[in-house]
Design a protein around this motif. Structure first.
Motif, PDB file in Angstrom:
ATOM      1  N   THR A 132     -66.428  23.526  11.859  1.00 17.70           N
ATOM      2  CA  THR A 132     -67.268  23.494  10.662  1.00 17.70           C
ATOM      3  C   THR A 132     -68.745  23.650  11.003  1.00 17.70           C
ATOM      4  OG1 THR A 132     -65.651  22.068   9.550  1.00 17.70           O
ATOM      5  CG2 THR A 132     -67.864  22.139   8.614  1.00 17.70           C
ATOM      6  N   GLY A 133     -69.174  23.056  12.100  1.00 14.83           N
ATOM      7  CA  GLY A 133     -70.576  23.166  12.505  1.00 14.83           C
ATOM      8  C   GLY A 133     -70.980  24.600  12.759  1.00 14.83           C
ATOM      9  N   ALA A 134     -70.113  25.355  13.450  1.00 16.64           N
ATOM     10  CA  ALA A 134     -70.409  26.757  13.723  1.00 16.64           C
ATOM     11  C   ALA A 134     -70.430  27.566  12.427  1.00 16.64           C
ATOM     12  CB  ALA A 134     -69.380  27.336  14.692  1.00 16.64           C
ATOM     13  N   VAL A 135     -69.536  27.222  11.489  1.00 16.61           N
ATOM     14  CA  VAL A 135     -69.506  27.935  10.205  1.00 16.61           C
ATOM     15  C   VAL A 135     -70.791  27.684   9.422  1.00 16.61           C
ATOM     16  CG1 VAL A 135     -68.349  28.088   7.966  1.00 16.61           C
ATOM     17  CG2 VAL A 135     -66.990  27.950  10.058  1.00 16.61           C
ATOM     18  N   ILE A 136     -71.235  26.428   9.387  1.00 17.04           N
ATOM     19  CA  ILE A 136     -72.484  26.099   8.688  1.00 17.04           C
ATOM     20  C   ILE A 136     -73.657  26.836   9.328  1.00 17.04           C
ATOM     21  CG2 ILE A 136     -74.123  24.253   8.168  1.00 17.04           C
ATOM     22  CD1 ILE A 136     -71.727  22.360   7.942  1.00 17.04           C
ATOM     23  N   GLY A 137     -73.705  26.818  10.663  1.00 16.63           N
ATOM     24  CA  GLY A 137     -74.771  27.525  11.366  1.00 16.63           C
ATOM     25  C   GLY A 137     -74.745  29.023  11.086  1.00 16.63           C
ATOM     26  N   TYR A 139     -73.576  30.488   8.373  1.00 20.43           N
ATOM     27  CA  TYR A 139     -74.043  30.728   7.008  1.00 20.43           C
ATOM     28  C   TYR A 139     -75.565  30.637   6.929  1.00 20.43           C
ATOM     29  CZ  TYR A 139     -69.774  31.211   4.269  1.00 20.43           C
ATOM     30  OH  TYR A 139     -68.617  31.699   3.706  1.00 20.43           O
ATOM     31  N   ILE A 140     -76.142  29.674   7.638  1.00 22.34           N
ATOM     32  CA  ILE A 140     -77.606  29.573   7.669  1.00 22.34           C
ATOM     33  C   ILE A 140     -78.200  30.824   8.309  1.00 22.34           C
ATOM     34  CG2 ILE A 140     -79.549  28.304   8.650  1.00 22.34           C
ATOM     35  CD1 ILE A 140     -77.877  25.758   8.399  1.00 22.34           C
ATOM     36  N   GLY A 141     -77.593  31.253   9.414  1.00 21.85           N
ATOM     37  CA  GLY A 141     -78.056  32.466  10.073  1.00 21.85           C
ATOM     38  C   GLY A 141     -77.938  33.681   9.179  1.00 21.85           C
ATOM     39  N   LEU A 142     -76.846  33.760   8.408  1.00 18.27           N
ATOM     40  CA  LEU A 142     -76.639  34.897   7.516  1.00 18.27           C
ATOM     41  C   LEU A 142     -77.660  34.892   6.382  1.00 18.27           C
ATOM     42  CD1 LEU A 142     -74.683  37.241   7.499  1.00 18.27           C
ATOM     43  CD2 LEU A 142     -73.179  35.942   5.991  1.00 18.27           C
ATOM     44  N   LEU A 143     -78.008  33.711   5.879  1.00 19.44           N
ATOM     45  CA  LEU A 143     -79.019  33.620   4.825  1.00 19.44           C
ATOM     46  C   LEU A 143     -80.401  33.989   5.361  1.00 19.44           C
ATOM     47  CD1 LEU A 143     -79.618  32.907   1.889  1.00 19.44           C
ATOM     48  CD2 LEU A 143     -79.945  30.531   2.599  1.00 19.44           C
ATOM     49  N   LEU A 144     -80.717  33.549   6.576  1.00 22.14           N
ATOM     50  CA  LEU A 144     -81.995  33.918   7.189  1.00 22.14           C
ATOM     51  C   LEU A 144     -82.037  35.418   7.469  1.00 22.14           C
ATOM     52  CD1 LEU A 144     -82.437  30.946   9.693  1.00 22.14           C
ATOM     53  CD2 LEU A 144     -83.800  31.384   7.649  1.00 22.14           C
ATOM     54  N   LEU A 145     -80.911  35.955   7.920  1.00 25.56           N
ATOM     55  CA  LEU A 145     -80.820  37.397   8.131  1.00 25.56           C
ATOM     56  C   LEU A 145     -81.028  38.146   6.819  1.00 25.56           C
ATOM     57  CD1 LEU A 145     -79.972  39.851   9.982  1.00 25.56           C
ATOM     58  CD2 LEU A 145     -77.649  39.450   9.162  1.00 25.56           C
ATOM     59  N   GLY A 146     -80.392  37.645   5.754  1.00 25.06           N
ATOM     60  CA  GLY A 146     -80.575  38.251   4.441  1.00 25.06           C
ATOM     61  C   GLY A 146     -82.018  38.210   3.991  1.00 25.06           C
ATOM     62  N   SER A 147     -82.711  37.111   4.273  1.00 29.44           N
ATOM     63  CA  SER A 147     -84.131  36.999   3.906  1.00 29.44           C
ATOM     64  C   SER A 147     -84.966  38.033   4.654  1.00 29.44           C
ATOM     65  CB  SER A 147     -84.641  35.587   4.213  1.00 29.44           C
ATOM     66  OG  SER A 147     -83.904  34.611   3.506  1.00 29.44           O
ATOM     67  N   ASN A 203     -80.790  40.659  16.086  1.00 31.35           N
ATOM     68  CA  ASN A 203     -79.414  40.324  16.455  1.00 31.35           C
ATOM     69  C   ASN A 203     -79.327  39.112  17.381  1.00 31.35           C
ATOM     70  OD1 ASN A 203     -76.604  40.590  16.615  1.00 31.35           O
ATOM     71  ND2 ASN A 203     -76.740  41.911  18.404  1.00 31.35           N
ATOM     72  N   GLN A 204     -80.190  39.050  18.379  1.00 28.76           N
ATOM     73  CA  GLN A 204     -80.136  37.947  19.338  1.00 28.76           C
ATOM     74  C   GLN A 204     -80.364  36.605  18.658  1.00 28.76           C
ATOM     75  OE1 GLN A 204     -81.997  38.319  23.315  1.00 28.76           O
ATOM     76  NE2 GLN A 204     -83.183  36.485  22.815  1.00 28.76           N
ATOM     77  N   HIS A 205     -81.298  36.546  17.740  1.00 27.40           N
ATOM     78  CA  HIS A 205     -81.600  35.293  17.040  1.00 27.40           C
ATOM     79  C   HIS A 205     -80.495  34.941  16.044  1.00 27.40           C
ATOM     80  CE1 HIS A 205     -85.683  35.243  18.715  1.00 27.40           C
ATOM     81  NE2 HIS A 205     -85.677  36.553  18.522  1.00 27.40           N
ATOM     82  N   TYR A 206     -79.919  35.955  15.430  1.00 32.98           N
ATOM     83  CA  TYR A 206     -78.795  35.713  14.506  1.00 32.98           C
ATOM     84  C   TYR A 206     -77.591  35.168  15.261  1.00 32.98           C
ATOM     85  CZ  TYR A 206     -74.800  36.720  11.511  1.00 32.98           C
ATOM     86  OH  TYR A 206     -73.640  36.618  10.786  1.00 32.98           O
ATOM     87  N   GLN A 207     -77.282  35.763  16.402  1.00 30.63           N
ATOM     88  CA  GLN A 207     -76.151  35.290  17.201  1.00 30.63           C
ATOM     89  C   GLN A 207     -76.388  33.875  17.708  1.00 30.63           C
ATOM     90  OE1 GLN A 207     -73.329  36.793  17.416  1.00 30.63           O
ATOM     91  NE2 GLN A 207     -73.932  38.739  16.490  1.00 30.63           N
ATOM     92  N   SER A 208     -77.632  33.551  18.031  1.00 32.79           N
ATOM     93  CA  SER A 208     -77.961  32.211  18.509  1.00 32.79           C
ATOM     94  C   SER A 208     -77.685  31.165  17.434  1.00 32.79           C
ATOM     95  CB  SER A 208     -79.429  32.158  18.945  1.00 32.79           C
ATOM     96  OG  SER A 208     -79.803  30.848  19.333  1.00 32.79           O
ATOM     97  N   ILE A 209     -78.135  31.425  16.212  1.00 32.87           N
ATOM     98  CA  ILE A 209     -77.903  30.479  15.118  1.00 32.87           C
ATOM     99  C   ILE A 209     -76.426  30.417  14.763  1.00 32.87           C
ATOM    100  CG2 ILE A 209     -78.402  29.986  12.689  1.00 32.87           C
ATOM    101  CD1 ILE A 209     -81.154  31.108  13.068  1.00 32.87           C
ATOM    102  N   SER A 210     -75.717  31.542  14.877  1.00 34.97           N
ATOM    103  CA  SER A 210     -74.302  31.596  14.514  1.00 34.97           C
ATOM    104  C   SER A 210     -73.441  30.722  15.420  1.00 34.97           C
ATOM    105  CB  SER A 210     -73.797  33.040  14.567  1.00 34.97           C
ATOM    106  OG  SER A 210     -74.444  33.830  13.589  1.00 34.97           O
TER     107      SER A 210
END
Length: 242
Positions: A132-137, A139-147, A203-210
């Protein structure tokens, strides 16, 4: 700014294009997640949403430009931007209002995908055996990516009056900043330069948050990235106004 925020959201959902765009996103991600054998979680052997979070950025490259392409280009084409410029609002009010509206639309698009998480939660051999923690992270990464993609889309939309051109430029910018620097770094043989180029890319920052780790460096990167392109957009609007 709140009036612009409400106007953008209501205007988006008053058109059929909005529902087609969101439905297309859900259908495509659903196909990759449950149907296509190369990425189906049913063939993974473990409960996870990795395939969804891997494919979602590439779908966002087309979804978000479709959302933002009309934000400023249509205003200038219809002559309504001149009306906005005469109101007691600043360029920042216009830019931030449209930015927040587009981010809210992206968030509303992501909410239905929570059904994927609950499906994986129930389908596990051991019920609830999902990180669940990875999923939450993720989703946060995906929202930041979307922004970040929204800021690129608004910048592209501010460059002219043609929505198709704005869409094309936004798709190119999203792809370049997400994957372009990684591709360039693979060509170069200098490790230090390659690492620096990869750090510039999204990509690197998105993968890190994911991975479920909320590093402040990644958060600062996404916030700074969005702020820079919003500043570019505001500068272009200011020049057009004068």
């Amino acid at each position: 700014m709140l009036a612009i925020l409400y106007k953008e959201i209501s205007g988006f959902f008053s058109s059929l294009v909005a529902y087609i765009t969101i439905a297309a996103f859900l259908i495509v991600t659903g196909l990759f997640l449950f149907v296509f054998p190369e990425s189906s979680i049913l063939d993974y052997g473990y409960a996870g949403l990795d395939s969804f979070f891997n494919i979602a950025p590439y779908i966002f490259m087309f979804l978000i430009p479709a959302i933002t392409m009309r934000s400023l280009a249509e205003e200038r084409k219809d002559g309504t931007f001149e009306l906005l410029a005469t109101r007691p609002i600043t360029e920042w009010d216009i830019v931030i209002g449209k930015f927040l509206a587009s981010v809210a639309i992206v968030l509303l698009t992501l909410i239905p995908t929570l059904i994927y998480y609950f499906s994986v939660y129930q389908l596990g051999v051991i019920k609830g055996n999902v990180d669940t923690g990875a999923v939450i992270g993720s989703y946060i990464g995906l929202l930041l990516l979307g922004s970040a993609f929204v800021s690129l889309g608004l910048f592209a939309s501010s460059l002219g009056k043609n929505q198709v051109i704005a869409f094309t430029i936004a798709v190119f910018l999203c792809f370049f900043f997400f994957s372009g620097f990684d591709s360039i770094s693979q060509i170069l043989s200098f490790q230090s330069v390659s690492s620096y180029l990869m750090a510039i890319g999204i990509n690197q920052h998105y993968q890190s948050i994911s991975r479920g780790v909320l590093d402040t460096r990644d958060l600062v990167y996404f916030l700074s990235f969005s702020a820079v392109f919003l500043l570019f957009t505001k500068t272009i609007l200011g020049g057009r106004k004068w």
